[in-house]
Design a protein around this motif. Sequence first.
Motif, PDB file in Angstrom:
ATOM      1  N   GLY A 152      28.929  -7.402   3.010  1.00  0.00           N
ATOM      2  CA  GLY A 152      30.235  -7.433   3.916  1.00  0.00           C
ATOM      3  C   GLY A 152      30.309  -5.754   4.193  1.00  0.00           C
ATOM      4  O   GLY A 152      29.442  -5.276   4.269  1.00  0.00           O
ATOM      5  N   ASN A 153      31.599  -5.390   4.115  1.00  0.00           N
ATOM      6  CA  ASN A 153      31.812  -3.921   4.271  1.00  0.00           C
ATOM      7  C   ASN A 153      31.714  -3.521   2.809  1.00  0.00           C
ATOM      8  O   ASN A 153      32.752  -2.841   2.312  1.00  0.00           O
ATOM      9  N   ALA A 154      30.486  -3.676   2.256  1.00  0.00           N
ATOM     10  CA  ALA A 154      30.163  -2.996   1.145  1.00  0.00           C
ATOM     11  C   ALA A 154      31.160  -3.259  -0.162  1.00  0.00           C
ATOM     12  O   ALA A 154      31.690  -2.427  -0.969  1.00  0.00           O
ATOM     13  N   ARG A 155      31.357  -4.514  -0.173  1.00  0.00           N
ATOM     14  CA  ARG A 155      32.487  -4.861  -1.192  1.00  0.00           C
ATOM     15  C   ARG A 155      32.002  -6.047  -2.368  1.00  0.00           C
ATOM     16  O   ARG A 155      32.272  -6.061  -3.287  1.00  0.00           O
ATOM     17  N   GLU A 156      31.326  -6.943  -1.724  1.00  0.00           N
ATOM     18  CA  GLU A 156      31.090  -8.480  -2.739  1.00  0.00           C
ATOM     19  C   GLU A 156      29.705  -8.191  -3.186  1.00  0.00           C
ATOM     20  O   GLU A 156      28.684  -8.071  -2.113  1.00  0.00           O
ATOM     21  N   GLN A 207      27.880   5.243   3.911  1.00  0.00           N
ATOM     22  CA  GLN A 207      26.894   5.285   2.753  1.00  0.00           C
ATOM     23  C   GLN A 207      26.101   3.925   2.545  1.00  0.00           C
ATOM     24  O   GLN A 207      26.407   2.828   3.285  1.00  0.00           O
ATOM     25  N   LEU A 208      25.102   4.093   1.733  1.00  0.00           N
ATOM     26  CA  LEU A 208      24.530   3.116   0.901  1.00  0.00           C
ATOM     27  C   LEU A 208      25.667   1.933   0.513  1.00  0.00           C
ATOM     28  O   LEU A 208      26.491   2.196  -0.264  1.00  0.00           O
ATOM     29  N   PRO A 209      25.352   0.498   0.671  1.00  0.00           N
ATOM     30  CA  PRO A 209      26.329  -0.374   0.474  1.00  0.00           C
ATOM     31  C   PRO A 209      26.155  -0.821  -1.047  1.00  0.00           C
ATOM     32  O   PRO A 209      25.600  -1.931  -1.219  1.00  0.00           O
ATOM     33  N   LEU A 210      26.384   0.078  -1.887  1.00  0.00           N
ATOM     34  CA  LEU A 210      26.301   0.033  -3.306  1.00  0.00           C
ATOM     35  C   LEU A 210      27.113   0.312  -4.313  1.00  0.00           C
ATOM     36  O   LEU A 210      27.792   1.392  -4.155  1.00  0.00           O
ATOM     37  N   LYS A 211      27.669  -0.574  -5.032  1.00  0.00           N
ATOM     38  CA  LYS A 211      28.888  -0.252  -5.780  1.00  0.00           C
ATOM     39  C   LYS A 211      28.220  -0.432  -7.379  1.00  0.00           C
ATOM     40  O   LYS A 211      27.860  -1.380  -7.669  1.00  0.00           O
ATOM     41  N   LEU A 212      28.612   0.610  -8.135  1.00  0.00           N
ATOM     42  CA  LEU A 212      28.101   0.386  -9.686  1.00  0.00           C
ATOM     43  C   LEU A 212      29.064   0.631 -10.643  1.00  0.00           C
ATOM     44  O   LEU A 212      30.278   1.037 -10.339  1.00  0.00           O
ATOM     45  N   GLY A 213      28.778   0.496 -11.937  1.00  0.00           N
ATOM     46  CA  GLY A 213      29.681   0.654 -13.061  1.00  0.00           C
ATOM     47  C   GLY A 213      29.754   1.906 -13.287  1.00  0.00           C
ATOM     48  O   GLY A 213      30.698   2.760 -13.151  1.00  0.00           O
TER      49      GLY A 213
END
Length: 653
Positions: free
Chosen positions: A267-271, A433-439
Motif C-alpha cells: 500500500g502507501n508504504a504502511r503495511e 522513497q523505497l517503501p521500507l519501514k524498519l525498527g
Amino acid sequence: MRYAETGYNLEIDLSRGSIERVETDPRLTELHLGGLGTNAKILWDRVPPETEPFSPDNLLIFSTGLLCGTPAPGANRTIVTTYSPQTLLMGYSMMGGFWAPELKYAGYDKVIFRGKSPNLVYVWINNDKVEIRDASHLRGKGAVETAEVIRQELKEPKAQVAAIGLAGENRVYMASVEQGRSSASRLGIGAVMGDKGIKAIAVRGTKDINLARPAEFIKLCNEVLQYIKVRDQKPVPGVMPILAGLGSPAEMKLVDEEWHTQNFMWGNARERKRDYWNKEIEGKWKETQETVRTRLISCYNCPMKCGALISVPGISTYMMKCFSKLTYAMAAFSDLDFGFRIAQRATEYGVDGFSTPQVMAFAVELKEAGILTDQDFAGCPSDSEGRFYWLLDRIVRREGIGDVLANGTYWAAQQIGKGAEAYAHNNIKKHEQLPLKLGMLNPVYFLMYSTGEKINITQIEGQFPQAPFPTMEEREDFVKDWIQVPDEKFKKYLLDWEMRGERSNPYYPTVDMSVDIVDWQEMMHYIDDALGVCAGLSAFPLKPPYHIHNYPVFISSATGIDMDEAGLRQVYKRNRTLLRAVNVRRGLRRADEKPPEDHWKKRFPELEAKLLDAYYKFKGWDHQGIPTKETLQELDLGYIAEDLEQRGIIKNE
Ligand code: SF4
C-alpha cells in the motif's frame, strides 16, 4: 587525438531550431571524467540557480559516460541531467540499454538541449546528419510504440530511440524517458523533455572510438569478463538472494520473493505482511513469471541479462526493469500477475515505476480517510486493480484529481491540504522513497538517505554488506577474498560488526566508520556515473568486477590520462562537491537532509546530528553542508567558492 571520448557535443536550441557540433575542452575530462561530472559542470556554468525547471533556460543533457562505447563490459549508461520539477534540485537519472554507445558511435559525447520547441518534435541523429523533425503524428503514443514507429519511418531498424510517453508530454513529475530496455525514471526528467517539446531522440552511429592503449585495455576487459564468470559460480553466502550475485539486481531471474514481500511495505508504504509468502503463492508466482517472461535480455555489451521481455497475452510485449516487478503489485495489495499487466501500460505512458505506484496508493489512502471525495473518484471502479488502472490513466492525462497527483505526493499533499501532508510520509527532498519501514536506526543508511543527491537509495548503497553476518566464521569467510576494499580497515569494521550488543546498530558501525563506509559507496557510484558503467557491475553488488584498484588503469589505458588511485579519488571528491554546490546554490541545506520521519521506529536525534556533523566535516563542508572555500579551492573549484561568496552563501569571514 581524443581517446575514449569523441571530443564533441551536440548543442540543440529548440526555440531557434539550431543545431551545432561543438568541440569540448579536454581539460574538463581530466577534471571530471565525463557523464555526471561534466553534466554537473555544464549545469553550474550555464544555468543560473533561479531557473525554473520548466523554463526554456533550463538545460536537458543526455550524456554518455567516458567509457561508453569502448569494449568495457557494462559501459552503456546514458546520464540525463536537468533541474528537477519534483525536487527543484539537480535531477540526474540514468538508463542502461543501448542509447549511449550509439551516440558515441555517431560522434558525440553529449546532446545538450536548450529552449523549447513550439511544436512536438523528435531529433534524428544519423552520424553527421542531425535533424529536428515534426512529431505531431506521435502525440499521445506510447514510449515503446513511438520508438517502433520512428525506426520504421526512418527505415533504420538499428536506430536507438529514447522517447517519452503521454506522461512526459503532459509534464507529469514522475515521467520517465524510456529506451526500449531501460529508462531514466527518477526526478521528472521525462517531464522536462516533454516541456521542451521533444518526443524522442533517435540515434544511429557507425564510427569508431579510439583507445589510447588498446591491447592493455582489452586485456583488462577480458579480466572483468573472466571475473564475472567466476563470480557467477560463487554467490555470496548468507545474504538475501538478490544480493548474492552481480547484476542490477537479477530480479527477473529470481522467483523467490519472500524477502521483498515480507520485508517491504504494501500500500502507501504502511503495511508489512510477515506471513505472506507460502508454497501456494510461490508456485503461483513462479508460474506467472515463467509464463510471461519470454526471454532474459542484457544491455549493450554485458553478459548479465538483468531485464526480461514480458509478453502478457492480449497486450504488447515490453521490457521489464528489475525494480518495477513488485512495486505496482504491492502498492495495490495485488499480486504478480497484476504487476506484469499494469507495468506494460505504465511503460508505454512513461512513468517512474518506483514513484507512481506510491502516488496511487497515497490517493487510495486519502480516499479512505475522507480527504479525497467520491467526486474526486467519480467513475472509478471499486476494486483495487481497477482503481489503479483508473488512477494511472487520470495521472498521465492530468485529468481531474490526476492533475494534482501528477505532481507527486509531496506537492499533491500541499495542494489537497486537509491534513493530506501526513499521508505523504515517505518522502526525501520532496520525492517518494523505497517503501521500507524498519525498527532500529542504521547509521550508514541514515547518512545515505539524508545526504544522497540522487534521491535513490539503491544508487548510493553497495559494497559493504547491508547487515552483519551472524558468526565470526561467516565474516572471516567473507573478508578473505574481499579485494575491492579501498583500505584494510573495512575488513575490521565488518569482522567486529555484531547483530546484537554493543557492536551493533545504531552505535556500530561508529560515527567515523559510518562516514568511511558511505564515502566508499558514494565514491564508486560517482565514478560509475562519470564513466557510464552500470552500477550492477561496480558500485551496487558485493564484490564486483570493477573497483577502485582496477578503475584507474581502465581509465588511463582508455583515455591516455595519467590516472592513479589518488587521482581518481580526487576526481570523485571534485564531482561530489560540485554536485553539492549546484544544489546548495539552489537552496539545499542541512534541514533538508533527513530520512522519511517514519523510516525507522527507533530514532536517536543526538547520534543523527553527530553523523551529519562528521559526514560534513569529512567532506570539507560546513555545519550546513555547504562546501568551504578551502575545500573548493583544493579541488580546483575556486570559481565556485567565488560565486558562493558573492551570493553570501559562503560567508567571507
Ligand atoms: S548488469 Fe544488468 S543492468 Fe547492468 S548493464 Fe548488465 S544487463 Fe544491464
